[in-house]
Scaffold this motif. Structure first.
Motif, PDB file in Angstrom:
ATOM      1  N   LYS A 191       0.861  -1.190   0.000  1.00 20.88           N
ATOM      2  CA  LYS A 191       0.000   0.000   0.000  1.00 20.88           C
ATOM      3  C   LYS A 191       0.893   1.234   0.000  1.00 20.88           C
ATOM      4  CE  LYS A 191      -4.145  -1.763   0.183  1.00 20.88           C
ATOM      5  NZ  LYS A 191      -4.945  -1.696  -1.029  1.00 20.88           N
ATOM      6  N   CYS A 192       0.343   2.341  -0.408  1.00 21.97           N
ATOM      7  CA  CYS A 192       1.133   3.571  -0.475  1.00 21.97           C
ATOM      8  C   CYS A 192       1.072   4.312   0.860  1.00 21.97           C
ATOM      9  CB  CYS A 192       0.590   4.460  -1.586  1.00 21.97           C
ATOM     10  SG  CYS A 192       1.454   6.013  -1.767  1.00 21.97           S
ATOM     11  N   SER A 196       4.661  11.242  -1.226  1.00 26.00           N
ATOM     12  CA  SER A 196       4.841  12.345  -2.174  1.00 26.00           C
ATOM     13  C   SER A 196       3.950  13.545  -1.874  1.00 26.00           C
ATOM     14  CB  SER A 196       4.606  11.860  -3.612  1.00 26.00           C
ATOM     15  OG  SER A 196       3.261  11.474  -3.775  1.00 26.00           O
ATOM     16  N   VAL A 197       2.891  13.360  -1.104  1.00 28.97           N
ATOM     17  CA  VAL A 197       2.025  14.505  -0.798  1.00 28.97           C
ATOM     18  C   VAL A 197       1.909  14.765   0.708  1.00 28.97           C
ATOM     19  CG1 VAL A 197       0.690  14.459  -2.940  1.00 28.97           C
ATOM     20  CG2 VAL A 197      -0.064  13.089  -1.026  1.00 28.97           C
ATOM     21  N   LEU A 199       3.583  16.696   2.544  1.00 28.30           N
ATOM     22  CA  LEU A 199       3.677  18.113   2.887  1.00 28.30           C
ATOM     23  C   LEU A 199       2.482  18.914   2.384  1.00 28.30           C
ATOM     24  CD1 LEU A 199       7.474  18.805   2.231  1.00 28.30           C
ATOM     25  CD2 LEU A 199       6.342  18.504   4.427  1.00 28.30           C
ATOM     26  N   THR A 200       1.685  18.348   1.497  1.00 28.77           N
ATOM     27  CA  THR A 200       0.611  19.153   0.906  1.00 28.77           C
ATOM     28  C   THR A 200      -0.795  18.613   1.179  1.00 28.77           C
ATOM     29  OG1 THR A 200       0.810  17.954  -1.190  1.00 28.77           O
ATOM     30  CG2 THR A 200       2.134  19.946  -0.951  1.00 28.77           C
ATOM     31  N   LYS A 201      -0.919  17.323   1.468  1.00 30.00           N
ATOM     32  CA  LYS A 201      -2.255  16.764   1.756  1.00 30.00           C
ATOM     33  C   LYS A 201      -2.154  15.970   3.057  1.00 30.00           C
ATOM     34  CE  LYS A 201      -3.945  17.505  -2.590  1.00 30.00           C
ATOM     35  NZ  LYS A 201      -3.595  18.934  -2.584  1.00 30.00           N
ATOM     36  N   ALA A 204      -5.040  13.698   4.842  1.00 29.53           N
ATOM     37  CA  ALA A 204      -5.359  12.450   4.146  1.00 29.53           C
ATOM     38  C   ALA A 204      -4.227  11.445   4.280  1.00 29.53           C
ATOM     39  CB  ALA A 204      -5.633  12.739   2.670  1.00 29.53           C
ATOM     40  N   VAL A 205      -3.002  11.928   4.227  1.00 28.24           N
ATOM     41  CA  VAL A 205      -1.856  11.030   4.234  1.00 28.24           C
ATOM     42  C   VAL A 205      -1.625  10.420   5.620  1.00 28.24           C
ATOM     43  CG1 VAL A 205       0.624  10.875   3.850  1.00 28.24           C
ATOM     44  CG2 VAL A 205      -0.782  12.150   2.269  1.00 28.24           C
ATOM     45  N   ARG A 207      -3.810   9.394   7.513  1.00 24.93           N
ATOM     46  CA  ARG A 207      -4.705   8.232   7.553  1.00 24.93           C
ATOM     47  C   ARG A 207      -4.029   7.012   6.908  1.00 24.93           C
ATOM     48  NH1 ARG A 207      -8.002   6.311   3.764  1.00 24.93           N
ATOM     49  NH2 ARG A 207      -7.915   8.178   2.488  1.00 24.93           N
ATOM     50  N   LEU A 208      -3.344   7.254   5.781  1.00 22.62           N
ATOM     51  CA  LEU A 208      -2.649   6.141   5.112  1.00 22.62           C
ATOM     52  C   LEU A 208      -1.538   5.587   6.001  1.00 22.62           C
ATOM     53  CD1 LEU A 208      -2.183   7.487   1.447  1.00 22.62           C
ATOM     54  CD2 LEU A 208      -4.174   6.384   2.457  1.00 22.62           C
ATOM     55  N   LEU A 233      10.943   7.957   6.095  1.00 24.68           N
ATOM     56  CA  LEU A 233      10.701   9.247   6.735  1.00 24.68           C
ATOM     57  C   LEU A 233       9.233   9.385   7.142  1.00 24.68           C
ATOM     58  CD1 LEU A 233      12.181  11.905   7.423  1.00 24.68           C
ATOM     59  CD2 LEU A 233      11.284  12.855   5.307  1.00 24.68           C
ATOM     60  N   TYR A 238       6.536  10.797  11.347  1.00 21.67           N
ATOM     61  CA  TYR A 238       5.164  11.245  11.595  1.00 21.67           C
ATOM     62  C   TYR A 238       4.406  10.400  12.623  1.00 21.67           C
ATOM     63  CZ  TYR A 238       5.604  14.721   7.939  1.00 21.67           C
ATOM     64  OH  TYR A 238       6.011  15.807   7.201  1.00 21.67           O
ATOM     65  N   ARG A 241       2.770  12.560  15.205  1.00 25.71           N
ATOM     66  CA  ARG A 241       1.619  13.299  14.693  1.00 25.71           C
ATOM     67  C   ARG A 241       0.415  12.375  14.478  1.00 25.71           C
ATOM     68  NH1 ARG A 241       2.812  18.354  10.718  1.00 25.71           N
ATOM     69  NH2 ARG A 241       4.463  18.655  12.243  1.00 25.71           N
TER      70      ARG A 241
END
Lengths: 287, 191
Positions: A191-192, A196-197, A199-201, A204-205, A207-208, A233, A238, A241
């Motif tokens: 799973k991803c 890549s996002v 810092l910007t999303k 949502a991330v 949650r992943l 990283l 994270y 967080r």
């Protein structure tokens, strides 16, 4: 045995620990990686999003430099660099329009690429070329009572399906099993993590990331092993967080599979750069 | 979706897309929804990948290029390896983002576009990505909350020795710049 080596930008910064441990492990196995002289950034997701053609041309330059220097194989540690370089290699071989574009871009700088170079991920090199026997022979301090989940991330087998299954890969399982550790089933292995996002999303991330940490914790993993700088990283830095956001209390060390191998091979811990993780590597290191 | 009006439809949009590496095969999409079902970010999107493909084919250029969906993709290629028609929705998203930026459809509030453009600027400067420059430039481009949100990560990375402070450069930087000038599409403002 010498191979050309594409370090990627993060190896000089956030993933120095990956590079150090990878080079140390390969050296112990008798393999020398030689950095492609004057390599450039692969472009990754950002350049592909702004200028898809540029990203392919950037990778083509790296392949051309390796070929010019006489290499036939380029070894890559970072999954994103690997995916981009492999993509360029694949397009070059199979898509005449893309080949023409890459050749044209290279020509303006007096370079050319004949398609003689193959891109390989370091996991592919270790498990399928050097082979499990050679790895096993180098293990001097087998890990005992350590449970590991292998987390491959999204880009190792995708999109090219080059050396491992795109959804249920097994190469890292195999490499880790050799260390003596108990390698656990991990359904979210490909799973991803949303690196890549991040810092910007971020919402949502997170949650992943939480889903991946949840399964690792649920299966009782002591360590999450990774093969990509951004996965490392993202899952490591994270965790605090994630805990704040979801009311959880995860504290799982995230190590590069090369560091885990290095520990089992009894390599000097200084060369494995084990002190750089946000969540300390803990008891795995002190074995 | 409501009825389409003639003036919403741009017939040449599909041809524009099929000129990109990931666009050729979208004519053969059978709308099975495997891409949307495989997408970890579908829940965050205003239109799922399946819908985006159909909207491209219907010529709904403005709706597609101003959608949030095209910026939610995390480039994990799960859709791409599962598509029974060999379509590469990830590559399609790259093409759509690029066109949205180049033709002025992309909102200046779209953080991902700001980040990706910053990334390209750093690459143009050094030929490689210097992470502190990338993170620092991006942090200062937004509102103060972005800077505050990113600061703990930056400090933590610095403390852990995870930030290479001296930029590593490509010696033949002219080659990289020439290549970028040649292949990066020219910006065309939307009419």
């Amino acid at each position: 045995m010498n191979y050309a080596y594409m370090p990627g930008c993060s190896s000089h910064s956030s993933s120095r620990d990956y590079e150090m441990s990878a080079l140390a492990v390969l050296k112990a196995l008798g393999v020398q990686l030689e950095e492609i002289k004057d390599w450039n950034c692969c472009g990754s997701t950002p350049v592909s999003s702004v200028a898809p053609v540029t990203s392919m041309a950037l990778s083509a330059r790296n392949l051309a430099l390796a070929e010019e220097a006489g290499y036939r194989e380029v070894v890559v540690t970072c999954s994103s660099c690997y995916s981009m370089l492999k993509r360029a290699e694949t397009y070059y071989r199979n898509d005449p329009a893309a080949r023409e574009m890459m050749a044209g871009a290279l020509k303006t700088m007096g370079r050319q690429f004949e398609g003689m170079v193959t891109v390989k991920h370091i996991l592919e090199l270790m498990v399928y070329h050097l082979g499990p026997e050679r790895l096993a022979a180098a293990v001097t301090k087998p890990l005992k009572d350590v449970k590991i989940v292998p987390y491959y991330g999204c880009l190792l087998g995708r999109p090219q399906k080059a050396f491992d299954d795109p959804e249920t890969p097994t190469s890292m399982d195999e490499a880790l099993r050799i260390t003596g550790a108990e390698v656990l089933r991990f359904d979210r292995k490909s799973k991803c993590c949303g690196g890549s996002v991040m810092l910007t999303k971020q919402k949502a991330v997170l949650r992943l990331v939480e889903e991946i940490l949840w399964e690792a914790a649920d299966r009782g993993a002591d360590v999450i092993a990774v093969a990509c700088p951004l996965c490392q990283l993202n899952l490591d830095a994270y965790q605090t967080r994630v805990n704040a956001e979801f009311g959880t209390s995860y504290r799982i060390p995230v190590l590069y599979f090369t560091q885990v191998l290095g520990i089992a091979m009894g390599l000097d811990k200084k060369h494995l750069a084990l002190g750089k993780t946000f969540v300390p590597a803990g008891r795995v290191v002190n074995i | 979706m409501e009825l389409l009006h003639e003036d919403q439809v741009e017939r040449s949009f599909l041809e524009e897309i099929t000129a990109y590496p990931g666009g050729q095969k979208i004519r053969s999409c059978q709308q099975c929804g495997t891409c949307s079902g495989s997408c970890q970010m579908a829940g965050e999107m205003d239109y799922t990948p399946r819908k985006i493909i159909e909207m491209v084919r219907a010529g709904l250029k403005r709706e597609v290029l101003t959608s949030k969906a095209i910026w939610q993709c995390v480039s994990c290629y799960a859709c791409t390896v599962r598509c029974p028609r060999g379509i590469m929705p990830t590559e399609l998203m790259y093409a759509l983002r690029s066109i949205a930026i180049q033709q002025g459809y992309c909102s200046s509030q779209e953080d991902s576009a700001v980040f990706y453009n910053t990334f390209c600027d750093v690459l143009h400067k050094y030929g490689r990505i210097h992470e502190p420059t990338l993170m620092g430039t991006f942090a200062f481009k937004g509102n103060p909350f972005r800077l505050m949100g990113m600061a703990p990560l930056g400090v933590g990375m610095l403390f852990k020795g995870k930030l290479g402070l001296i930029p590593s450069r490509v010696a033949n930087i002219d080659e990289v710049r020439k290549l970028m000038a040649l292949t990066r599409p020219k910006e065309v403002k939307a009419s």
